[in-house]
Design an enzyme around this catalytic site. Structure first.
Site, PDB file in Angstrom:
ATOM      1  N   LYS A   1      -3.197 -45.430 -31.713  1.00  0.00           N
ATOM      2  CA  LYS A   1      -3.800 -44.117 -31.494  1.00  0.00           C
ATOM      3  C   LYS A   1      -3.697 -43.649 -30.043  1.00  0.00           C
ATOM      4  CE  LYS A   1      -6.946 -44.346 -35.422  1.00  0.00           C
ATOM      5  NZ  LYS A   1      -8.343 -44.297 -35.900  1.00  0.00           N
TER       6      LYS A   1
ATOM      7  N   ASP B   1     -10.292 -37.862 -37.040  1.00  0.00           N
ATOM      8  CA  ASP B   1     -11.251 -38.877 -37.481  1.00  0.00           C
ATOM      9  C   ASP B   1     -12.687 -38.406 -37.335  1.00  0.00           C
ATOM     10  OD1 ASP B   1      -9.369 -40.800 -38.197  1.00  0.00           O
ATOM     11  OD2 ASP B   1      -9.305 -41.684 -36.204  1.00  0.00           O
TER      12      ASP B   1
END
Length: 280
Positions: free
Chosen positions: A66, A102
């Site tokens: 990420k 997210d």
């Protein structure tokens, strides 16, 4: 050349993302070519470049990539910039645009699916890696009263808090201080500590009050240890990361296909799936 989509991670064979995006595609009448691509950390950039050359138009990114995905982007959304983490990539010309979905997925799951009102809540965030960074801004934006980040490497927690830019509401503490932090209405596990099936997850019971909801960003086997502790501590609610996974996928799908799919049917279909292991 057919537009292609993928999720990158290491490991990635467990991923439910191909199933989720296939279900979204069927729902919306869109043919979706979405696959899982395993890329070790030292091979992520090369794998992403090869994917783009083969018609890759968008990608999700999970552990451990990420923050590397954040670095490869030429442009980013404000929330991705604040988080320093990217889980959604969109190809624009010959460059990547990055976002993090997210946090939005977590908040939507907690508020819409589980009926949680996050306003005024005191929140403990365990961990300070890419997953923690991706949800912290959205938790603050949801109106929580205070965010306390605890990580075994204190410097990482300090970096996350500095990036939030809200010293009055967001602060870092040492792991050894957990006994002295008081209680919280929301405890979020963003660590990988529960990934060992034989491991136990132990936290002070003093962290829990009569309203505490415990959330693990993992789902399936990887969430068992933390949620077992939460139940033994008599947390009022326990939530795994499956709902967040589906909601963040819908956010990505909308960016790529300009339509937001309905998530309830897909979530319900996955809830009984025996393959529920891992974290996105």
């Amino acid at each position: 050349m057919t537009d292609r989509y993928a999720v990158f991670g290491h490991p990635i064979a467990h991923s439910l993302s191909p199933d989720i995006h296939a279900a979204f595609g069927r729902q919306e009448g869109i043919a979706v070519d979405y696959r899982a691509i395993d890329a070790a950390p030292n091979g992520f950039l090369a794998a992403l470049e090869a994917f783009a050359a083969e018609g890759g138009r968008g990608a999700n990114v999970t552990l451990p990539h990420k923050e590397a995905a954040f670095a490869v982007c030429t442009t980013r959304t404000a929330r991705a910039t604040r988080a320093g983490s990217v889980n959604t990539l969109l190809r624009k010309g010959d460059r990547w645009h990055g976002d993090t979905t997210d946090g939005a997925g977590l908040v939507r799951d907690l508020t819409d699916r589980h009926g949680q009102d996050l306003r005024g809540r005191r929140v403990l965030l365990l961990g300070a890696g890419g997953s923690a960074r991706s949800v912290a801004p959205s938790l603050l934006d949801a109106g929580i009263r205070e965010l306390v980040v605890v990580n075994r490497t204190p410097e990482r927690a300090d970096e996350l808090i500095d990036a939030m830019g809200e010293p009055g509401r967001a602060l870092s503490r040492y792991w050894d201080d957990l006994h002295d932090l008081g209680d919280f209405e929301l405890i979020v596990n963003a660590t990988s500590a529960g990934r060992d099936p034989s491991a136990s997850f132990k936290l002070p019971l003093s962290l829990v009050n009569s309203m505490t909801t415990a959330v693990d960003l993992n789902y399936g086997d990887a969430a068992i240890a933390f949620l077992a502790w939460a139940r033994s501590a008599e947390c009022r609610n326990t939530v795994d990361g499956l709902g967040m996974l589906v909601e963040q996928a819908a956010e990505s799908f909308q960016q790529w296909h300009e339509v937001r799919p309905d998530t309830d049917a897909v979530y319900a279909g996955l809830r009984g799936n025996t393959r529920l292991t891992g974290e996105e």
